[in-house]
Design an enzyme around this catalytic site. Structure first.
Site, PDB file in Angstrom:
ATOM      1  N   ASN A  15       2.910   2.722 -20.812  1.00  0.00           N
ATOM      2  CA  ASN A  15       1.666   2.175 -20.267  1.00  0.00           C
ATOM      3  C   ASN A  15       1.212   0.963 -21.057  1.00  0.00           C
ATOM      4  O   ASN A  15       0.805  -0.060 -20.491  1.00  0.00           O
ATOM      5  CB  ASN A  15       0.574   3.246 -20.282  1.00  0.00           C
ATOM      6  CG  ASN A  15       0.702   4.210 -19.107  1.00  0.00           C
ATOM      7  OD1 ASN A  15       1.282   3.857 -18.081  1.00  0.00           O
ATOM      8  ND2 ASN A  15       0.181   5.400 -19.255  1.00  0.00           N
ATOM      9  N   GLU A  33       1.462  12.988 -18.468  1.00  0.00           N
ATOM     10  CA  GLU A  33       2.913  12.900 -18.388  1.00  0.00           C
ATOM     11  C   GLU A  33       3.579  14.267 -18.544  1.00  0.00           C
ATOM     12  O   GLU A  33       4.760  14.349 -18.840  1.00  0.00           O
ATOM     13  CB  GLU A  33       3.445  11.939 -19.460  1.00  0.00           C
ATOM     14  CG  GLU A  33       3.209  12.356 -20.909  1.00  0.00           C
ATOM     15  CD  GLU A  33       1.883  11.860 -21.443  1.00  0.00           C
ATOM     16  OE1 GLU A  33       1.002  11.550 -20.616  1.00  0.00           O
ATOM     17  OE2 GLU A  33       1.744  11.785 -22.668  1.00  0.00           O
ATOM     18  N   ASP A  77       7.472  17.232 -21.203  1.00  0.00           N
ATOM     19  CA  ASP A  77       6.605  16.101 -21.585  1.00  0.00           C
ATOM     20  C   ASP A  77       7.464  14.861 -21.781  1.00  0.00           C
ATOM     21  O   ASP A  77       8.491  14.900 -22.483  1.00  0.00           O
ATOM     22  CB  ASP A  77       5.846  16.419 -22.884  1.00  0.00           C
ATOM     23  CG  ASP A  77       4.863  15.318 -23.229  1.00  0.00           C
ATOM     24  OD1 ASP A  77       5.228  14.432 -24.002  1.00  0.00           O
ATOM     25  OD2 ASP A  77       3.735  15.339 -22.710  1.00  0.00           O
ATOM     26  N   ASP A 121       2.888   4.629 -13.503  1.00  0.00           N
ATOM     27  CA  ASP A 121       2.817   5.503 -12.328  1.00  0.00           C
ATOM     28  C   ASP A 121       4.173   5.603 -11.639  1.00  0.00           C
ATOM     29  O   ASP A 121       4.587   6.685 -11.192  1.00  0.00           O
ATOM     30  CB  ASP A 121       1.767   4.972 -11.352  1.00  0.00           C
ATOM     31  CG  ASP A 121       0.354   5.133 -11.896  1.00  0.00           C
ATOM     32  OD1 ASP A 121       0.179   5.887 -12.883  1.00  0.00           O
ATOM     33  OD2 ASP A 121      -0.565   4.505 -11.341  1.00  0.00           O
TER      34      ASP A 121
END
Length: 566
Positions: free
Chosen positions: A449, A484, A441, A458
């Site tokens: 973001n 993620e 993770d 992305d």
């Protein structure tokens, strides 16, 4: 020949459709931009308002703690003065000193000295002299230490002092300290009662100076979450469940009155070793905090409506110009169909219209030729169908590949991972061939973001996927689990240490790799091993998830190995 069915009168014209499409496109564009801007403005405004509330609450808490600490220090210094250590505790000289001290600090409602037995020997203004206070908490506690007490209602002073706030009873904060002689023996207790409104006015002063938002309100709550101030809420209101439990600087909380507030809660630090447990809360109704956004959204809606009407009118005029030649051509077609005189063709004012005129006039002559060509086309139809069938098979194979691949990273997706995990687990149960499951993770990815935008996010995920894939063997299985999170299946690791080494290799590679536009990123990894025995798939994944959770709890950027299945 079959008769040609006439179009229904209810079918919309090209002019009407163009007008509708242009108008709808304009409305959707304006509304979409408005909603997007409104969402950004809502987040920014809520963040700004929350920071203002937190700054206000923090300033009020710091100032109040400093004032309480100053009063406690003053009482401590006063009881160490020679007049109290060596002088007559019941004398006029000491009373004069107490009067001066009380008049210099209007926050004191009473200040006096009690004997070791609990009888008031002297006080400012002679108030309560001769009264017994041996049962009062401040007296009992201050016989051995400096004492700062919680808020309480007046008992002995209730009828002897004027009340500036008639809508609530007198309430005090106690400060007290032992008076010791030069040999360290107890001579008496110095005590003081500070007005509660001194505390509330201190907090309100900071709040008024800093929080100018509509509906902003300051509350003081005790350690149990009961509201102490304002008095209209005392005994009736509590802090909402979850307030100040997340450690956030501000929160959106639904209070008992059914209103959602933007709230900031700050705990009062200890004062000279005493933990009062107070919490200063500054709150503002969410509708008030976001009122400017609502006004902007209404303005955008009006602007969108006006723009739609204007663009609709423009689209109608433009559509009429575009559709007029087509309408004339349609009339000419009906004339030819009915053989009703000479057809009227539109003027060739544009290259396209002139070309349509020529094409339309030659259409009748070429109709028979088209029919002859139709028979030849039929002959080649089977060949084309075969070619299209083969192309369809190729497309189906490509779709099958897309069905198991993540479109963003190119890795296998969750569906393919579930199938692969089932295969590994079945093999493990049947032949005892062990495998390792790794859950990876990205740490603090939401911050990427929120700070850099989803396009950068992305790009980070694609780069991260490439780093993970480059750190494993060709026989290992890598997939994007979702968001993620990524998963790696390691078939037949030689031992637990080999699995950990692969995980550490991934963690170090990610930690040292620069991510364009972001800098450096870390990952947390949970690792679980399956050694057979019929362990359910859900348990394998759960153990890896728990190991990942442990890595997060221990500070992130680490690998945690799940214990073997029981």
């Amino acid at each position: 020949m079959h008769s040609i069915r006439q179009p229904s009168a209810r079918v919309p014209s090209l002019r009407g459709r163009l007008t509708l499409w242009f108008g709808a496109l304009t409305l959707v564009s304006v509304l979409g931009v408005g909603l997007y801007l409104g969402r950004i403005a809502t987040q920014d405004l809520a963040r700004f308002a929350g920071e203002v509330l937190h700054t206000t609450a923090r300033s009020a808490t710091d100032l109040l703690a400093a004032n309480l600490r100053e009063r406690a220090l003053e009482i401590d210094l006063l009881r160490r003065s020679p007049l109290f250590v060596q002088g007559d505790l019941g004398g006029d000289t000491l009373r004069g000193a107490l009067d001066v001290r009380k008049n210099a600090h209007m926050e004191y409602a009473w200040i006096g000295v009690a004997s070791p037995e609990g009888q008031v020997l002297q006080a400012a203004g002679g108030m309560l002299v001769g009264e017994k206070v041996d049962q009062r908490e401040w007296f009992r506690e201050a016989r051995t230490r400096l004492f700062v007490g919680d808020v309480h209602e007046a008992v002995l002073l209730a009828k002897r002092l004027p009340n500036k706030h008639l809508d609530q009873p007198l309430r005090f904060i106690d400060f007290a300290a032992p008076i010791l002689d030069s040999a360290g023996q107890l001579r008496g207790v110095l005590g003081a009662h500070a007005h509660w409104y001194w505390v509330t006015e201190t907090v309100e002063t900071v709040a008024v100076d800093r929080a100018a938002g509509a509906g902003t309100e300051v509350l003081i709550a005790d350690s149990a979450g009961n509201v102490l101030y304002p008095f209209r809420l005392a005994g009736q209101a509590r802090l909402p469940d979850g307030a100040d439990r997340t450690g956030a600087r501000y929160e959106r909380l639904l209070w008992a009155d059914g209103t959602e507030y933007l709230s900031s809660t700050v705990r009062m630090p200890e004062v000279t070793g005493a933990d009062l447990g107070w919490r200063i809360v500054v709150r503002q109704p969410l509708r008030e905090a976001l009122a400017p956004v609502r006004a902007m959204q209404r303005q955008l809606a009006l602007l969108g409506l006006a723009a739609t009407l204007l663009c609709g009118l423009f689209a109608y005029r433009l559509a009429a110009r575009f559709s007029r030649p087509l309408e004339l051509l349609a009339q000419a077609a009906r004339t030819i169909e009915r053989r009703d005189g000479e057809p009227r063709y539109p003027e060739g004012d544009t290259l396209e219209v002139a070309q349509m005129n020529r094409s339309f006039q030659s259409m009748t002559a070429s109709l028979l030729e088209r029919e002859r060509e139709l028979s030849r086309l039929n002959a080649s139809l089977e060949t084309q169908v075969e070619e299209r069938t083969q192309a369809l098979h190729r497309a189906n194979r490509e779709l099958e590949s897309l069905a198991v691949r993540d479109p963003l990273t190119g890795l296998y997706n969750r569906r393919r991972f579930d199938e692969k995990l089932e295969e590994y687990a079945a093999t493990c149960r049947q032949s005892g061939r062990r495998f390792a499951l790794m859950v990876i993770d990205a740490d603090h990815f939401k911050r990427v973001n929120d700070t850099h935008g989803h396009q950068t996010g992305d790009a980070v995920l694609r780069h991260l996927a490439g780093l993970i894939a480059g750190c494993v063997r060709s026989t290992d299985f890598v997939a994007r689990f979702g968001g993620e999170e990524f998963v790696v299946l390691l078939p037949e690791p030689s031992d637990r240490e080999e699995g950990r080494l692969v995980a550490e290799k991934i963690r170090i590679a990610v930690g040292h790799a620069p991510f364009p536009g972001v800098g450096h990123l870390t990952v947390s990894i949970g690792l679980a091993f399956c050694h057979g025995g019929g362990e359910p798939l859900a348990t394998i994944l759960e153990r890896a998830d728990k190991a990942l959770y442990q890595a997060k709890q221990e500070g992130r950027d680490r690998v945690c190995v799940a214990p073997a299945a029981g």
